[in-house]
Design an enzyme around this catalytic site. Structure first.
Site: not given
Length: 439
Positions: A78, A306
Site C-alpha cells: 500500500d 479498503e
C-alpha cells in the site's frame, strides 16, 4: 491490504476482545453529528450484478520480470504520496516523497501484515527513488504495527501523517484492533537527503462508536474480517472544509441484521457489512472532529472496502475504494479491483460508476496481479504488484504453498501505473504508463 488467513482472524477476535486497552485520547475531541443515515448510499447486489468486464476496465497483464524494485531490502505494498491539501502530490525543495507499508524480505509475503511499518522514499525525478527507511522511530508509533493512511503538508511546511494503529504494543498474540492515529513533524532536505524531525506525540483521533461504525465488541466469530482503518485526508475544493474518510464496517451485531436481495435471503450474506466512514475536521490542529454517518454501506454485498479516497472533477465528487474478489457475498462474481462512485454532493446521492462500480479489475488470467489502486487528481492510478502467474490458485491456496513458491510469485513492488479517463459517471482505462509514475 491483502486477505488475512480467515481461521487465524476468527480465532483472534476473542483474544482481541480480551486484550483491548483504553488509549488516552484526552487531546482529541469527537462529537457525533445529528444527521441520520438517510444520506448513506447503499451499494446493492443489483448494482454489482450489472458488472461486465471489457478492455475499458481490465488492466493489462503485468510481467513482473520487466519491473524494477525501488528497494532491494524490503517488500512494499500500500503506497501513497505526500500531498498538498488540495490533493496534488507535493514537491518539497525539489523532492517528491512517497510512503508505503513495508517489511524486510525475510518475512513471508502472506505474513507481512503482522509486522508492517511505514517507510518513506524520495526522488527528484519521480523515477529513481531513495529509501529513507521507517518514517517513525522505533517504538514511537501506536499499536503493534502500522497499516495504511495518508500524508499532507501544510503551507507552513508541517507534515501531518494519518495512519492505522493496529494491535497493541507488547501484545504476545497478534490482534486486529484498529484505530486511526496521527502525528506531525517538520521536514528537512539537503542536496542528497530528506528527513523528518521534531515529531509530535502520536495520538488516536478516532475509534469506532458503535452507532455508525462497528466496534470490536460488536463483531462475532462468524464474520471473516473487521475493519476500522485507512484514513485519507480530503479538502473539499468547493467549501474548503476538511474531512478524513476511512474504511469501516456498519455498526451493530450480526444477529441484528437482515438481508434482502433479488433472489431473497442469501446464505451468510448478513455477515458482509463493509462501509466507508467520514469525519469532519473542526480545527487545523486536528484535535477536534465531527463524526458523520457513512458515505457508503455495502451490507449483504461486501465486507472489506479498503483505502477509500475522494477527488473532485467538474461537478462531481468521486469516491474510490479497493476490494478483493472473495470479499463479495456468495453469488456475486466481481474481480479484484478498484471501484468507484459519483455524486454531485460530498454526502449522499452517489451512483456506481459504469453502472456497477467497477473501474479497474485484474485480468482473469492474472486475478491477483495488482492491488491497492489509488487515483491521483490527474487520473493516473498507482498500485503495487501482488501475486502473479499463480496457475489458477485461489488466494487461500497461494497461502498454503511452500515459502519458495510464495516468494517467487509475489511482487512487493510498485506496479505500472494506468491512465484513467473520468467523465460524468463513466470511466475507462486509456493506457498503461511506466512503473511507479504518479503524474
Amino acid at each position: 491490504m491483502v486477505n488475512w488467513n480467515k481461521e487465524k482472524l476468527k480465532s483472534s477476535f476473542l483474544v482481541t476482545l480480551i486484550a483491548v486497552a483504553i488509549i488516552c485520547t484526552s487531546l482529541v475531541s469527537i462529537r457525533v453529528s445529528a444527521q441520520e443515515n438517510s444520506d448513506t448510499f447503499n451499494w446493492t447486489r443489483e448494482d454489482v450484478s450489472k458488472l461486465t468486464t471489457s478492455i475499458n476496465n481490465t488492466a493489462p497483464t503485468i510481467n513482473k520480470e520487466e519491473l524494477v524494485e525501488i528497494t532491494s531490502d524490503s517488500y512494499i505494498w500500500d503506497t501513497w504520496p505526500l500531498q498538498y491539501k488540495n490533493g496534488l502530490p507535493a514537491v518539497v525543495n525539489g523532492y517528491k516523497i512517497i510512503f508505503a507499508l513495508s517489511v524486510p524480505k525475510d518475512v513471508l509475503p502472506g505474513k507481512r501484515h503482522d509486522s508492517a511499518e511505514i517507510h518513506y522514499f524520495y526522488s527528484k525525478d519521480g523515477k529513481s527513488w531513495v529509501s529513507g527507511g521507517p518514517i517513525f522511530k522505533d517504538g514511537e508509533a501506536l499499536g503493534s504495527r502500522q497499516w495504511a493512511g495518508s500524508a499532507l503538508i501544510n503551507k507552513d511546511g508541517k507534515v501531518h501523517i494519518f495512519y492505522t494503529a493496529t494491535g497493541q504494543k507488547g501484545e504476545e498474540t497478534i490482534t486486529y484492533e484498529q484505530r486511526l492515529a496521527t502525528a506531525n513533524a517538520e521536514i528537512l532536505t539537503t542536496n542528497s537527503s530528506v528527513t523528518f524531525t521534531n515529531w509530535s506525540d502520536h495520538k488516536v483521533f478516532l475509534e469506532p462508536d458503535g452507532k455508525y461504525y462497528q466496534t470490536v465488541e460488536q463483531t462475532s466469530r462468524e464474520e471473516s474480517s473487521y475493519s476500522f482503518r485507512d484514513p485519507y485526508f480530503f479538502q473539499d475544493p468547493k467549501t474548503a472544509e476538511e474531512y478524513i474518510v476511512f474504511e469501516a464496517n456498519s455498526a451493530g451485531a450480526l444477529e441484528e441484521r437482515t438481508c434482502q436481495s433479488v433472489s431473497g435471503n442469501v446464505e451468510n450474506a448478513k455477515s458482509y457489512n463493509g462501509s466507508i466512514g467520514i469525519v469532519k475536521v473542526v480545527n487545523d490542529r486536528f484535535t477536534e472532529f465531527e463524526l458523520l454517518s457513512p458515505l457508503l454501506e455495502a451490507n449483504c454485498v461486501n465486507d472489506e472496502l479498503e483505502r477509500p479516497s475522494i477527488m473532485v472533477k467538474g461537478n462531481h465528487y468521486y469516491l474510490f475504494l479497493k476490494t478483493h474478489s472473495d470479499k463479495f457475498t456468495p453469488g456475486l462474481e466481481a474481480p479484484e479491483g478498484l471501484y468507484g462512485f459519483a455524486s454531485s454532493t460530498l454526502v449522499g446521492g452517489y451512483k456506481p460508476l459504469n453502472g456497477s462500480g467497477l473501474v479497474i479489475g485484474n485480468p482473469k488470467s492474472n486475478p491477483y496481479q495488482a492491488y491497492s489502486w489509488m487515483v491521483m487528481s490527474n487520473g493516473t492510478v498507482i498500485s503495487f504488484v501482488n501475486y502473479v502467474d499463480v496457475d489458477g490458485k485461489t488466494i487461500e491456496e497461494i497461502g498454503q504453498q511452500a515459502p519458495d513458491y510464495q516468494v517467487e510469485h509475489f511482487g512487493g513492488m510498485l506496479a505500472p501505473s494506468l491512465k484513467l479517463s473520468i467523465t460524468g459517471e463513466k470511466t475507462k482505462i486509456i493506457h498503461e504508463k511506466k512503473q511507479g509514475v504518479f503524474k
